[in-house]
Design a protein around this motif. Structure first.
Motif, PDB file in Angstrom:
ATOM      1  N   UNK A  34      -5.245  -8.528   4.023  1.00  0.00           N
ATOM      2  CA  UNK A  34      -5.481  -7.421   2.614  1.00  0.00           C
ATOM      3  C   UNK A  34      -4.691  -6.530   4.488  1.00  0.00           C
ATOM      4  N   UNK A  35      -4.938  -6.617   5.147  1.00  0.00           N
ATOM      5  CA  UNK A  35      -4.605  -5.290   5.954  1.00  0.00           C
ATOM      6  C   UNK A  35      -3.718  -5.459   6.200  1.00  0.00           C
ATOM      7  N   UNK A  36      -2.725  -6.149   6.057  1.00  0.00           N
ATOM      8  CA  UNK A  36      -1.150  -5.943   5.673  1.00  0.00           C
ATOM      9  C   UNK A  36      -0.850  -6.025   4.550  1.00  0.00           C
ATOM     10  N   UNK A  37      -1.720  -6.172   3.395  1.00  0.00           N
ATOM     11  CA  UNK A  37      -1.817  -5.808   1.532  1.00  0.00           C
ATOM     12  C   UNK A  37      -2.062  -3.999   2.074  1.00  0.00           C
ATOM     13  N   UNK A  38      -2.791  -2.832   2.685  1.00  0.00           N
ATOM     14  CA  UNK A  38      -2.696  -1.948   2.666  1.00  0.00           C
ATOM     15  C   UNK A  38      -1.978  -1.334   3.091  1.00  0.00           C
ATOM     16  N   UNK A  39      -1.742  -1.916   4.356  1.00  0.00           N
ATOM     17  CA  UNK A  39      -0.587  -1.412   4.902  1.00  0.00           C
ATOM     18  C   UNK A  39       0.791  -1.398   4.647  1.00  0.00           C
TER      19      UNK A  39
END
Length: 235
Positions: free
Chosen positions: A139-144
């Motif tokens: 999820x962190x990677x998707x947001x970034x």
């Protein structure tokens, strides 16, 4: 327009699982005959000429990047460090590390410098997400990634934007020698900063050192981390 007019910057926000766009007041302009409203990313994309970056797109992008100078590194904030460094502070010293590091076979030093100054660029929008925030890695990677795409579109989507996106992706995927070097510099900069805060503020920041043990991938990373650990033992 009235003598006092507002300037707004279109900014993405993370309300749920998708980026939404919200306008924030960023400045009050007085005595100006008119004001301009920064366009959305799609408008900025059409303003670039050929493969270059238009003045409008460049200033929109740089205005957004200002948030890197004001966003404090979350790990230090949570440990109540006084006057903690910003994300931009962190990336700047990583850039210096890449600049002064010894030449390494197969490693493009200039590419390392560039990678260092863009690797956390998405934090201008999403902030500094840390493991303690409880946000899954995917999820962190998707947001970034969504934030990066927005910023690249804001820049105009040309060759400069493509280069930033490629450098960021290469770093995230740890897919090159340069990425491995810069990831080591990311950890080295963190523990060097931790040592400085320990010395300056009398704090015990051992968790930052232990989190990097056994994770350095390059000889320069291992050597610099060892030097920092040695200096820490002297205090």
């Amino acid at each position: 327009m009235s003598e006092s007019s507002r300037v707004f910057l279109g900014m993405p926000t993370f309300a749920s699982s998708h980026i939404g766009f919200k306008y924030f007041r960023t400045a009050t302009v007085t005595s100006a005959p008119s004001s301009r409203v920064f366009g959305m990313a799609s408008e900025a994309s059409s303003s670039a000429h050929g493969d270059g970056v238009s003045a409008s797109s460049a200033i929109d992008f740089l205005t957004l990047c200002h948030r890197l100078k004001t966003t404090k590194r979350a790990g230090w904030v949570k440990r109540e460090v006084k006057n903690p460094e910003s994300v931009a502070d962190h990336m700047f010293r990583m850039g210096l590390m890449a600049l002064i590091a010894v030449d390494m076979p197969g490693v493009d030093r200039n590419k390392c410098v560039k990678m260092a100054i863009v690797h956390d660029i998405a934090e201008a929008i999403v902030g500094d997400i840390t493991p303690s925030d409880g946000i899954p890695k995917l999820e962190k990677s998707r947001r970034e990634r969504e934030a990066l795409d927005y910023m690249c579109n804001l820049l105009g989507g040309g060759s400069r934007a493509k280069e930033i996106a490629e450098l960021w992706t290469e770093y995230e995927e740890n897919s090159s020698l340069e990425a491995k070097v810069v990831k080591d510099f990311d950890k080295v900069e963190m523990i060097l900063q931790a040592l400085e805060y320990e010395n300056e503020q009398g704090k015990d920041l051992d968790e930052f050192f232990t989190s990097t043990v056994g994770k350095f991938q390059t000889e320069v990373g291992k050597a610099w981390a060892s030097e920092i650990a040695s200096r820490r033992k002297e205090h």
